[in-house]
Design an enzyme around this catalytic site. Structure first.
Site, PDB file in Angstrom:
ATOM      1  N   CYS A  57      42.170   8.578 -16.050  1.00 45.88           N
ATOM      2  CA  CYS A  57      42.310   7.164 -16.703  1.00 45.88           C
ATOM      3  C   CYS A  57      43.219   7.361 -17.702  1.00 45.88           C
ATOM      4  CB  CYS A  57      41.026   7.015 -17.150  1.00 45.88           C
ATOM      5  SG  CYS A  57      39.810   6.732 -15.996  1.00 45.88           S
ATOM      6  N   GLU A  59      43.141   6.079 -20.620  1.00 51.40           N
ATOM      7  CA  GLU A  59      42.563   6.537 -21.983  1.00 51.40           C
ATOM      8  C   GLU A  59      42.941   7.865 -22.290  1.00 51.40           C
ATOM      9  OE1 GLU A  59      41.311   4.615 -19.525  1.00 51.40           O
ATOM     10  OE2 GLU A  59      39.871   2.926 -20.608  1.00 51.40           O
ATOM     11  N   CYS A  94      35.704   3.244 -18.176  1.00 51.56           N
ATOM     12  CA  CYS A  94      34.667   3.780 -17.365  1.00 51.56           C
ATOM     13  C   CYS A  94      33.738   4.536 -18.209  1.00 51.56           C
ATOM     14  CB  CYS A  94      35.388   4.708 -16.130  1.00 51.56           C
ATOM     15  SG  CYS A  94      36.088   5.852 -16.801  1.00 51.56           S
ATOM     16  N   CYS A  97      35.296   7.771 -19.892  1.00 54.53           N
ATOM     17  CA  CYS A  97      36.280   7.602 -21.023  1.00 54.53           C
ATOM     18  C   CYS A  97      35.291   7.005 -22.196  1.00 54.53           C
ATOM     19  CB  CYS A  97      36.920   6.450 -20.372  1.00 54.53           C
ATOM     20  SG  CYS A  97      38.546   6.944 -19.659  1.00 54.53           S
TER      21      CYS A  97
HETATM   22 ZN   LIG Z   1      38.075   6.067 -17.445  1.00 55.61          ZN
END
Ligand SMILES: [Zn+2]
Length: 137
Positions: A57, A59, A94, A97
């Site tokens: 991801c 992040e 998500c 994260c």
């Molecule tokens: Zn994520």
């Protein structure tokens, strides 16, 4: 859940996330951008990494950039995803994260989407009963 008011700094952070993905968008590789403001006030960005076996991801990429530059606390973080018209839209983090952000900075502000609106709250409020909480018992 306690929502926090969105500020001009928050809108600037959303724009920073939008800017990084607009500049680096590659369909099937980089479709999400993230920006975080550290406690120093500096802003770090990242794009998500898609591959055939595992995606990372945006992040954690932004968080890695911050940590690599000595930043230890997240003040605020946001991710945005490219949509068909080319204007990035705020994306909620998500579950992985949420754990990551909460582990590093439980008091961080997270900009996300709820009920179709852009909102902001504390990271810890996005993950009640988290794995991290269970290891403190
Ligand atoms: Zn994520």
């Amino acid at each position: 859940m306690e929502y926090l008011p969105l500020t001009k700094d928050d809108r600037d952070l959303i724009e920073a996330a939008a800017s990084v993905i607009k500049k680096n968008y590659v369909r099937g590789r980089h479709q999400v951008g993230a920006a975080l403001r550290g406690s120093s006030g500096r802003v770090y960005t990242g794009v998500h990494l898609e591959s055939i076996v595992h995606d990372i991801c945006a992040e954690p990429v932004a968080l890695g950039a911050a940590a690599s530059n000595g930043e230890r606390e997240i003040d605020t973080i946001v991710a945005v995803a490219m949509v068909d018209d080319g204007e990035p839209q705020v994306l909620s983090p998500c579950g992985t994260c949420r754990e990551l952000i909460t582990f590093y900075s439980p008091e961080a502000s997270v900009i996300f989407v709820a009920d179709g609106e852009v909102k902001k709250c504390r990271a810890r409020d996005l993950l009640p009963g988290s794995y991290g909480d269970s290891t403190k018992a």
